[in-house]
Design a protein around this motif. Structure first.
Motif, PDB file in Angstrom:
ATOM      1  N   UNK A 128       1.159 -41.751  17.734  1.00 47.93           N
ATOM      2  CA  UNK A 128       1.304 -42.980  18.519  1.00 47.93           C
ATOM      3  C   UNK A 128       2.665 -43.130  19.179  1.00 47.93           C
ATOM      4  N   UNK A 129       3.581 -42.196  18.923  1.00 46.30           N
ATOM      5  CA  UNK A 129       4.910 -42.316  19.501  1.00 46.30           C
ATOM      6  C   UNK A 129       4.924 -41.883  20.967  1.00 46.30           C
ATOM      7  N   UNK A 130       5.683 -42.568  21.811  1.00 44.06           N
ATOM      8  CA  UNK A 130       5.746 -42.223  23.236  1.00 44.06           C
ATOM      9  C   UNK A 130       6.123 -40.764  23.489  1.00 44.06           C
ATOM     10  N   UNK A 131       7.018 -40.219  22.682  1.00 43.53           N
ATOM     11  CA  UNK A 131       7.469 -38.825  22.855  1.00 43.53           C
ATOM     12  C   UNK A 131       6.278 -37.870  22.792  1.00 43.53           C
ATOM     13  N   UNK A 132       5.442 -38.024  21.776  1.00 42.39           N
ATOM     14  CA  UNK A 132       4.319 -37.104  21.603  1.00 42.39           C
ATOM     15  C   UNK A 132       3.143 -37.454  22.507  1.00 42.39           C
ATOM     16  N   UNK A 137      -0.215 -35.981  27.185  1.00 46.57           N
ATOM     17  CA  UNK A 137      -0.577 -36.184  28.591  1.00 46.57           C
ATOM     18  C   UNK A 137      -0.380 -34.904  29.403  1.00 46.57           C
ATOM     19  N   UNK A 138       0.710 -34.184  29.143  1.00 44.89           N
ATOM     20  CA  UNK A 138       0.977 -32.931  29.852  1.00 44.89           C
ATOM     21  C   UNK A 138      -0.140 -31.931  29.580  1.00 44.89           C
ATOM     22  N   UNK A 139      -0.528 -31.817  28.317  1.00 45.33           N
ATOM     23  CA  UNK A 139      -1.576 -30.862  27.937  1.00 45.33           C
ATOM     24  C   UNK A 139      -2.913 -31.249  28.542  1.00 45.33           C
ATOM     25  N   UNK A 140      -3.281 -32.514  28.421  1.00 43.32           N
ATOM     26  CA  UNK A 140      -4.607 -32.955  28.869  1.00 43.32           C
ATOM     27  C   UNK A 140      -4.719 -33.038  30.388  1.00 43.32           C
ATOM     28  N   UNK A 141      -3.590 -33.157  31.080  1.00 47.43           N
ATOM     29  CA  UNK A 141      -3.627 -33.265  32.545  1.00 47.43           C
ATOM     30  C   UNK A 141      -3.892 -31.933  33.228  1.00 47.43           C
ATOM     31  N   UNK A 142      -3.769 -30.835  32.475  1.00 50.41           N
ATOM     32  CA  UNK A 142      -3.967 -29.518  33.070  1.00 50.41           C
ATOM     33  C   UNK A 142      -2.722 -28.953  33.716  1.00 50.41           C
ATOM     34  N   UNK A 260       1.582 -22.233  32.460  1.00 49.50           N
ATOM     35  CA  UNK A 260       2.915 -22.601  31.986  1.00 49.50           C
ATOM     36  C   UNK A 260       2.916 -22.867  30.504  1.00 49.50           C
ATOM     37  N   UNK A 261       3.989 -23.479  30.035  1.00 49.85           N
ATOM     38  CA  UNK A 261       4.071 -23.839  28.624  1.00 49.85           C
ATOM     39  C   UNK A 261       4.880 -25.111  28.457  1.00 49.85           C
ATOM     40  N   UNK A 262       4.625 -25.797  27.327  1.00 54.79           N
ATOM     41  CA  UNK A 262       5.409 -26.962  26.965  1.00 54.79           C
ATOM     42  C   UNK A 262       5.940 -26.726  25.559  1.00 54.79           C
ATOM     43  N   UNK A 263       7.227 -27.017  25.381  1.00 54.75           N
ATOM     44  CA  UNK A 263       7.901 -26.799  24.101  1.00 54.75           C
ATOM     45  C   UNK A 263       8.528 -28.124  23.662  1.00 54.75           C
ATOM     46  N   UNK A 264       8.330 -28.478  22.406  1.00 56.78           N
ATOM     47  CA  UNK A 264       8.853 -29.747  21.911  1.00 56.78           C
ATOM     48  C   UNK A 264       9.150 -29.639  20.421  1.00 56.78           C
ATOM     49  N   UNK A 265       9.906 -30.597  19.902  1.00 54.74           N
ATOM     50  CA  UNK A 265      10.242 -30.614  18.484  1.00 54.74           C
ATOM     51  C   UNK A 265       9.451 -31.715  17.791  1.00 54.74           C
ATOM     52  N   UNK A 271      14.712 -33.026  24.001  1.00 59.94           N
ATOM     53  CA  UNK A 271      13.983 -33.171  25.255  1.00 59.94           C
ATOM     54  C   UNK A 271      12.806 -32.199  25.341  1.00 59.94           C
ATOM     55  N   UNK A 272      11.672 -32.688  25.809  1.00 57.24           N
ATOM     56  CA  UNK A 272      10.482 -31.854  25.990  1.00 57.24           C
ATOM     57  C   UNK A 272      10.771 -30.871  27.118  1.00 57.24           C
ATOM     58  N   UNK A 273      10.485 -29.589  26.884  1.00 55.06           N
ATOM     59  CA  UNK A 273      10.745 -28.574  27.897  1.00 55.06           C
ATOM     60  C   UNK A 273       9.428 -28.112  28.507  1.00 55.06           C
TER      61      UNK A 273
END
Length: 330
Positions: A128-132, A137-142, A260-265, A271-273
């Motif tokens: 539920x956190x905005x960060x995740x 959203x990035x993943x589901x948006x394609x 592409x790829x998305x990297x996060x902690x 910061x989300x990369x």
């Protein structure tokens, strides 16, 4: 239940810094009682936060007629006992993660919830956190195309408090005692990673792992490697080490796609990369002061009949199943 009057079973660090105050920030919700096995801790927390009642016995708190909902914030080995006690008393329960110290105990909780009709929610608050939610959203948006692989990497050195307990021969923290935690740090920290991934990609249907104790500081596993497959066919892998050198410290999940790829902690909120053919981008997303506020608000609103919280004991149970498979418990 328009008015929620919560009783806390447990009042440790998580309650103090991440969750406790959030229960009183939602309209129609307040904390009326708190319990700890240590009288001084229960009384101190109650006085500090203006809570009228404090107990040293969980059953007394659950039986309090002023308490109509229960928050269980104890170590995992007692989660099932207290959650079941609350549900049998007809009182909804919100349980810290992981839901229990074993998959078997998770199943027990679900059976009682079904039999009594009393809901049980679990504190996988990262959903539920905005960060995740931004990562979701990035993943589901394609944006990064079709997802092809997921990689989890987590590495940290031996913690100072653990080293001191080992050096002095004093009692180890509960997170290093499998009979209380369910395992070592893997069982305490990996649930957040696995739950978030299952929230994005569906339930893990296959999981295998290897674990060992490389540092020799304590009996629980300190190094884990795993591979797993989600219900949609996506595969992933993970490696965890809790006794590495400081220079090897890492907190990273990479979601790799055809574009592409998305990297996060998970714990550092770096910061989300985002990497695509258009270049690299870093995205900063702040979280609320009390990180459990969004999920607690959802739990309360469902109990009030004005919202829905999907983080139930049933949705949380596959995390324990995957961890138990990875650790070779069955």
């Amino acid at each position: 239940m328009r008015i929620l009057q919560w009783g806390f079973i447990g009042c440790g660090e998580v309650v103090e810094t991440k969750s406790g105050p959030a229960f009183s920030e939602v309209e129609g919700s307040s904390v009326v009682a708190v319990m700890s096995r240590t009288e001084r801790r229960a009384r101190t927390y109650a006085v500090k936060h203006g809570i009228k009642k404090w107990y040293t016995d969980a059953q007394e708190l659950i039986d309090d007629p002023d308490v109509n909902a229960v928050y269980v914030a104890t170590p995992p080995s007692s989660h099932a006992t207290f959650a079941i006690m609350a549900m049998k008393a007809g009182k909804p329960v919100y349980v810290e993660k992981p839901l229990a110290s074993s998959y078997e105990d998770c199943a027990r909780i679900n059976r009682i919830s079904e039999q009594t009709g009393v809901p049980c929610f679990v504190a996988y608050y990262r959903r539920y956190l905005p960060y995740f939610q931004k990562v979701y959203d990035i993943v589901k948006s394609g944006t990064i195309g079709k997802i092809t692989n997921v990689q989890v990497r987590y590495t940290e050195p031996l913690r100072a408090a653990d080293a001191e307990a080992i050096r002095t021969g004093s009692e180890l923290p509960w997170r290093l005692r499998p009979e209380i935690a369910g395992g070592g740090y893997f069982y305490d920290m990996a649930p957040h990673q696995l739950d978030l991934l299952q929230h994005m990609f569906g339930v893990i249907l296959e999981a295998r792992g290897m674990c060992s104790n490389r540092g020799g500081y304590y009996q629980a596993e300190d190094s884990v490697s795993a591979c797993f497959q989600f219900e949609n066919g996506l595969t992933g892998s993970g490696s965890w080490s809790y006794v590495a050198h400081e220079s090897a410290r890492e907190d990273c999940i990479e979601i790799i796609g055809t574009e592409g790829l998305v990297c996060f902690s998970i714990f550092d909120y770096k910061p989300i990369r985002l990497q695509t053919s258009e270049g690299d981008q870093e995205i900063t997303v702040p979280n609320p002061p009390y990180v459990q506020f969004p999920i607690i608000k959802n739990v309360i609103e469902q109990l009030q009949g004005i919202g829905v919280c999907t983080c139930t004991s049933v949705s949380a149970t596959p995390v324990n199943w995957a961890m138990d498979r990875i650790l070779g418990k069955f």
